[in-house]
Design a protein around this motif. Structure first.
Motif, short mmCIF file in Angstrom:
data_model
loop_
_atom_site.label_atom_id
_atom_site.label_comp_id
_atom_site.label_asym_id
_atom_site.label_seq_id
_atom_site.Cartn_x
_atom_site.Cartn_y
_atom_site.Cartn_z
N GLN A 1 9.55 15.17 -14.13
CA GLN A 1 8.80 16.39 -13.92
C GLN A 1 8.90 16.86 -12.47
OE1 GLN A 1 4.88 14.23 -14.83
NE2 GLN A 1 4.18 15.77 -13.38
N SER A 2 8.40 18.08 -12.25
CA SER A 2 8.48 18.69 -10.93
C SER A 2 7.13 18.62 -10.23
CB SER A 2 8.93 20.15 -11.07
OG SER A 2 8.99 20.78 -9.80
N PHE A 3 7.15 18.50 -8.89
CA PHE A 3 5.93 18.40 -8.10
C PHE A 3 6.00 19.40 -6.93
CE2 PHE A 3 6.53 14.42 -10.25
CZ PHE A 3 5.26 13.93 -10.53
N PRO A 4 6.00 20.69 -7.23
CA PRO A 4 6.19 21.69 -6.17
C PRO A 4 5.02 21.78 -5.20
CG PRO A 4 5.62 22.76 -8.24
CD PRO A 4 5.85 21.31 -8.56
N ASP A 5 3.84 21.30 -5.57
CA ASP A 5 2.67 21.42 -4.69
C ASP A 5 2.40 20.14 -3.90
OD1 ASP A 5 2.17 24.02 -5.65
OD2 ASP A 5 1.12 23.20 -7.40
N SER A 6 3.25 19.12 -4.08
CA SER A 6 3.04 17.84 -3.39
C SER A 6 3.90 17.76 -2.14
CB SER A 6 3.38 16.67 -4.31
OG SER A 6 2.47 16.62 -5.40
N ALA A 7 3.38 17.05 -1.15
CA ALA A 7 4.12 16.85 0.10
C ALA A 7 3.87 15.44 0.60
CB ALA A 7 3.70 17.87 1.15
N GLY A 8 4.89 14.85 1.21
CA GLY A 8 4.73 13.49 1.68
C GLY A 8 5.62 13.14 2.84
N ILE A 9 5.24 12.09 3.52
CA ILE A 9 6.04 11.47 4.57
C ILE A 9 6.46 10.10 4.07
CG2 ILE A 9 6.10 10.61 6.93
CD1 ILE A 9 5.79 13.60 6.87
N ILE A 10 7.73 9.79 4.18
CA ILE A 10 8.23 8.45 3.83
C ILE A 10 8.76 7.85 5.13
CG2 ILE A 10 9.88 7.14 2.48
CD1 ILE A 10 9.71 9.68 0.53
N ALA A 11 8.04 6.86 5.64
CA ALA A 11 8.38 6.24 6.92
C ALA A 11 8.93 4.84 6.69
CB ALA A 11 7.15 6.19 7.83
N VAL A 12 10.04 4.52 7.33
CA VAL A 12 10.66 3.21 7.18
C VAL A 12 11.05 2.69 8.55
CG1 VAL A 12 11.52 3.69 4.85
CG2 VAL A 12 12.93 4.28 6.83
N GLY B 1 0.81 -1.22 0.00
CA GLY B 1 0.00 0.00 0.00
C GLY B 1 0.84 1.26 0.00
N GLY B 2 2.04 1.21 0.60
CA GLY B 2 2.93 2.35 0.54
C GLY B 2 3.42 2.61 -0.87
N THR B 3 3.74 1.52 -1.58
CA THR B 3 4.11 1.64 -2.99
C THR B 3 2.96 2.24 -3.77
OG1 THR B 3 5.38 -0.41 -2.69
CG2 THR B 3 5.13 0.41 -4.93
N CYS B 4 1.74 1.82 -3.48
CA CYS B 4 0.55 2.36 -4.15
C CYS B 4 0.41 3.85 -3.88
CB CYS B 4 -0.70 1.64 -3.65
SG CYS B 4 -0.92 -0.01 -4.34
N ALA B 5 0.59 4.26 -2.62
CA ALA B 5 0.46 5.67 -2.27
C ALA B 5 1.43 6.52 -3.09
CB ALA B 5 0.69 5.87 -0.78
N LEU B 6 2.65 6.03 -3.24
CA LEU B 6 3.64 6.75 -4.03
C LEU B 6 3.22 6.82 -5.49
CD1 LEU B 6 6.49 8.03 -4.32
CD2 LEU B 6 7.34 5.70 -4.74
N GLN B 7 2.75 5.69 -6.05
CA GLN B 7 2.33 5.66 -7.45
C GLN B 7 1.21 6.67 -7.70
OE1 GLN B 7 3.99 3.84 -9.77
NE2 GLN B 7 5.29 3.17 -8.09
N LEU B 8 0.24 6.71 -6.80
CA LEU B 8 -0.90 7.61 -6.97
C LEU B 8 -0.47 9.06 -6.82
CD1 LEU B 8 -3.53 5.51 -5.02
CD2 LEU B 8 -3.51 5.93 -7.49
N LEU C 1 11.73 12.18 5.60
CA LEU C 1 12.04 10.76 5.82
C LEU C 1 12.05 10.49 7.32
CD1 LEU C 1 13.00 8.00 4.66
CD2 LEU C 1 15.35 8.83 5.01
N GLN C 2 11.27 9.51 7.73
CA GLN C 2 11.19 9.13 9.15
C GLN C 2 11.66 7.69 9.31
OE1 GLN C 2 7.09 9.79 10.23
NE2 GLN C 2 7.31 12.01 10.25
N ILE D 1 1.44 9.52 2.34
CA ILE D 1 2.32 8.89 3.33
C ILE D 1 2.66 7.50 2.81
CG2 ILE D 1 2.63 8.11 5.70
CD1 ILE D 1 0.63 10.15 6.62
N ASP D 2 3.93 7.30 2.55
CA ASP D 2 4.44 6.01 2.06
C ASP D 2 5.15 5.33 3.22
OD1 ASP D 2 5.93 3.95 0.98
OD2 ASP D 2 7.01 5.18 -0.47
#
Length: 433
Positions: A363-374, A303-310, A401-402, A322-323
């Motif tokens: 491409q650039s994604f200036p309006d996107s924000a995310g948490i990558i937790a491992v 599901g984390g991979t899916c979140a990133l893809q979407l 990155l967390q 949140i991935d």
């Protein structure tokens, strides 16, 4: 929820001790038993365990390569207990002695189950095992989007909880059709917070879409993820406000080839998750009506991979993600060539056109924000998470990155969401900045 832990404390300790003593009891006996039978049984158990390893990982890939190796040792001891119990049952005639042998083997296997559960934290409490959370046996309370017309979205700044508001939210079962995508789906789950269920109700709440792992189902978010307690705790701190949480089926109705949250020859699951699900939510729940600023997607492992893809393919729909312990790109156990053949008719360009890392590089994604937790102890997915973090940051995303305590388990997956609910609330506009 029942506070008797299955991960720490008295109960798992007692079960482990009983399992160990049971194995010792099964191994005890006359000199010939100790010097001949037990060593032969141990060698047999070791061979069976090795075959189990070969079938589970190199051959059939039943689970990911970060499966804790110590669990194979515990599995071997459980197999040894069964072998010794069978030998003892064949050697004795008294029903009581046979009962004791079966009981001892059962206790040893229970101890093995305790170690596996401790590694993945799938069942955190006794109640989650005996009586796991389930959706309520009630019809989903729908709402016409016209009811929100002309009204501002409810936020903590403009909301006062009305008298009689429920103290807890509820989880409902829902059927979300693939109207545009043609995607076949099992039932989804929907969490509605107390403010949604209040009268008068909160208007146009934000939406969090949660994707489960593989193997798995939306219900895993209720059991291992303790989602109901998590969201209710958040709502209790914010006058009953919380996002509407939608947990769709990511398996394509248990398709042998899971759809990878991409549009492919298997199914148009990306369109389902990014078009059909939001459309259904807006139409039936009158939530997320203000566009992408009110929408987030999150998931663990698969599901984390899916979140990133979407997030990479539909940044206008899911600018917040949140991935949690996801892969750097979708994979199948047979390798990339097999994935491209199975899902894209051998056309690699169809894969790279949707693959998140390729899109982040292009491409650039200036309006996107995310948490990558491992997980700090996850030797497989943590390096991939770092790779995703670097690629997302280079593409202009606001990413963090967390590294959380634990391995590839609910210890990390649950915390990866719970620790970031305030951040999500601010991103989705329900909380102040």
């Amino acid at each position: 929820m029942n506070s008797v832990s299955l991960l720490t404390g008295v109960l798992p300790a007692v079960l482990l001790i009983l399992g160990g003593l049971s194995l010792v009891g099964l191994a005890a006996g006359r000199p010939r038993h100790l010097l001949v039978v037990v060593p032969l049984a141990a060698m047999t158990a070791a061979v069976i365990t090795f075959i189990l390893f070969l079938m589970a990982e190199p051959v059939f890939h039943w689970w990911n390569a970060s499966f804790p190796r110590m669990l194979y040792v515990y599995a071997g001891l459980g197999i040894l207990a069964v072998i010794l119990a069978v030998l003892r049952i064949r050697r004795v005639d008294a029903a009581w002695d046979r009962f004791l042998a079966v009981t001892a083997a059962s206790l040893a296997l229970t101890a093995v189950a305790v170690t596996v559960n401790a590694a993945y934290a799938q069942y955190p409490t006794l109640e989650s095992l005996i009586s796991p959370p389930r959706p309520v046996d009630e019809a989903l309370p729908t709402r016409d989007p016209a009811s929100a017309a002309g009204l501002p979205a409810t936020t903590e700044a403009n909301w006062t909880a009305p008298p009689g508001m429920p103290s807890e939210g509820k989880v409902y079962s829902a059927e979300i059709p693939g109207s545009t995508s043609g995607y076949a789906s099992n039932s989804a789950l929907v969490y509605l917070p107390p403010a949604y269920l209040a009268s008068p109700a909160a208007v146009n709440l934000p939406v969090l879409v949660l994707i489960h792992g593989q193997p798995g189902s939306p219900n895993d978010w209720l059991v291992g993820g303790q989602l109901l307690d998590m969201m209710d705790s958040f709502a209790a701190k914010h006058q009953g406000l919380a996002p509407v949480v939608v947990m769709p089926d990511a398996s394509n109705a248990d398709n042998t080839n899971w759809p990878l949250c991409l549009d492919s020859d298997i199914s148009s699951s990306a369109t389902y998750l990014a078009v059909d699900v939001p459309s259904w939510v807006r139409q039936h729940l009158a939530a997320g009506l203000s566009g992408g600023s009110q929408w987030a997607v999150a998931g663990y492992s698969y599901g984390g991979t899916c979140a990133l893809q979407l997030a990479a393919n539909y940044p206008d729909t899911y600018p917040t993600f949140i991935d949690i312990a996801g892969e750097s790109e979708p994979t199948v156990t047979q390798g990339t060539d097999s994935l491209i053949n199975t899902y894209f008719g051998g056309d690699k360009s169809r894969f790279t056109a949707q693959n998140a890392l390729d899109r982040l590089a292009a491409q650039s994604f200036p309006d996107s924000a995310g948490i990558i937790a491992v997980g700090a102890d996850d030797s497989v997915y943590t390096p991939e998470g770092r790779q995703v973090y670097e690629a997302a940051r280079a593409a202009g995303m606001q990413v963090t990155l967390q590294v959380l305590p634990g391995g590839h388990s609910w210890q990390v997956w649950q915390a990866g969401l719970a620790n970031n609910l305030d951040w999500l609330g601010r991103r989705l506009g329900i909380l102040g900045s």
